[in-house]
Design a protein around this motif. Structure first.
Motif, mmCIF file in Angstrom:
data_model
loop_
_atom_site.group_PDB
_atom_site.id
_atom_site.type_symbol
_atom_site.label_atom_id
_atom_site.label_comp_id
_atom_site.label_asym_id
_atom_site.label_seq_id
_atom_site.Cartn_x
_atom_site.Cartn_y
_atom_site.Cartn_z
ATOM 1 N N THR A 108 0.836 -1.201 0.000
ATOM 2 C CA THR A 108 0.000 0.000 0.000
ATOM 3 C C THR A 108 0.872 1.253 0.000
ATOM 4 O OG1 THR A 108 -1.709 -1.188 1.218
ATOM 5 C CG2 THR A 108 -1.852 1.210 1.207
ATOM 6 N N GLY A 137 -5.246 -7.191 -8.613
ATOM 7 C CA GLY A 137 -6.490 -7.483 -7.913
ATOM 8 C C GLY A 137 -7.234 -6.258 -7.439
ATOM 9 N N GLU A 138 -7.839 -6.380 -6.262
ATOM 10 C CA GLU A 138 -8.656 -5.315 -5.704
ATOM 11 C C GLU A 138 -7.839 -4.066 -5.406
ATOM 12 O OE1 GLU A 138 -11.036 -6.494 -2.393
ATOM 13 O OE2 GLU A 138 -11.705 -8.330 -3.387
ATOM 14 N N ALA A 139 -6.601 -4.247 -5.004
ATOM 15 C CA ALA A 139 -5.744 -3.087 -4.716
ATOM 16 C C ALA A 139 -5.569 -2.236 -5.964
ATOM 17 C CB ALA A 139 -4.393 -3.544 -4.191
ATOM 18 N N THR A 145 -7.581 -2.142 -8.601
ATOM 19 C CA THR A 145 -8.875 -1.555 -8.962
ATOM 20 C C THR A 145 -9.132 -0.290 -8.148
ATOM 21 O OG1 THR A 145 -9.731 -3.753 -9.481
ATOM 22 C CG2 THR A 145 -11.341 -2.011 -9.139
ATOM 23 N N GLY A 146 -8.856 -0.341 -6.875
ATOM 24 C CA GLY A 146 -9.041 0.839 -6.019
ATOM 25 C C GLY A 146 -8.121 1.983 -6.419
ATOM 26 N N LYS A 193 -6.921 2.518 -9.432
ATOM 27 C CA LYS A 193 -7.403 3.057 -10.706
ATOM 28 C C LYS A 193 -8.513 4.073 -10.473
ATOM 29 C CE LYS A 193 -6.714 -0.950 -13.720
ATOM 30 N NZ LYS A 193 -7.428 -1.952 -14.524
ATOM 31 N N GLN A 194 -9.437 3.738 -9.591
ATOM 32 C CA GLN A 194 -10.542 4.650 -9.299
ATOM 33 C C GLN A 194 -10.029 5.943 -8.678
ATOM 34 O OE1 GLN A 194 -13.031 2.230 -6.837
ATOM 35 N NE2 GLN A 194 -14.002 1.200 -8.569
ATOM 36 N N GLN A 201 1.429 -2.594 -12.187
ATOM 37 C CA GLN A 201 1.318 -4.004 -12.551
ATOM 38 C C GLN A 201 2.699 -4.638 -12.707
ATOM 39 O OE1 GLN A 201 -1.181 -3.538 -16.009
ATOM 40 N NE2 GLN A 201 -2.987 -4.264 -14.899
#
Length: 159
Positions: free
Chosen positions: A56, A86-88, A90-91, A93-94, A80
């Motif tokens: 993080t 994964g979810e990390a 995706t968050g 990116k948002q 990447q």
């Protein structure tokens, strides 16, 4: 007289004291110095357990360093390549999507500052922005907007 051998743990802590590293990146660096009996994965697990190594913190650090110069596509690609998924991802990116238009406008303004005079110049500007990893919509909005306009949107919907 030979130099004393630096332990993997000391080497890892030295790397982490300079800047944040991803687990994948730090593992690659340490693997070069590993000898028989050294367990790099166990050391990485220990570093994560003791909060010396954090995906993080690494992600936030990388975004902070790159956001002023690069677009979402380039930053996500770099994340990447460091093993963030994964979810990390995706968050992240948002989170990046929120201010991509403003960042694209700032980069375009610093580099070019004025609208293109002809189609060749416009293509050059667009290619530059694409190489920086900005989306097509952000590039078009940045190139279409003049800095003195107050109604510049700070984000857009993907609908």
């Amino acid at each position: 007289m030979a130099k004393p051998r630096i332990s993997l743990k000391s080497r890892a802590l030295r790397y982490l004291s300079m800047r944040e590293h991803s687990r994948l990146e730090l593992g690659r660096k340490l693997q070069r110095y590993a000898e028989d009996g050294d367990d790099v994965d166990a050391l990485l697990d220990w570093l994560e357990g003791e909060k010396f190594l954090s995906q993080t913190r690494f992600s936030e650090s990388l975004i902070h360093r790159r956001a002023a110069r690069f677009g979402n596509n380039r930053i996500v690609s770099e994340l990447q390549s460091h093993g963030i998924a994964g979810e990390a991802l995706t968050g992240l990116k948002q989170k990046l999507q929120i201010d991509e238009l403003a960042r694209a406008r700032d980069v375009w303004q610093r580099k070019f500052g004025k609208p293109a005079a002809d189609s060749a110049e416009r293509g050059k500007q667009m290619r530059f922005m694409q190489q920086r990893g900005f989306s097509g919509r952000a590039i078009q909005a940045a190139m279409r907007t003049r800095p003195d306009e107050d109604d510049f949107p700070t984000s857009f919907d993907d609908n």
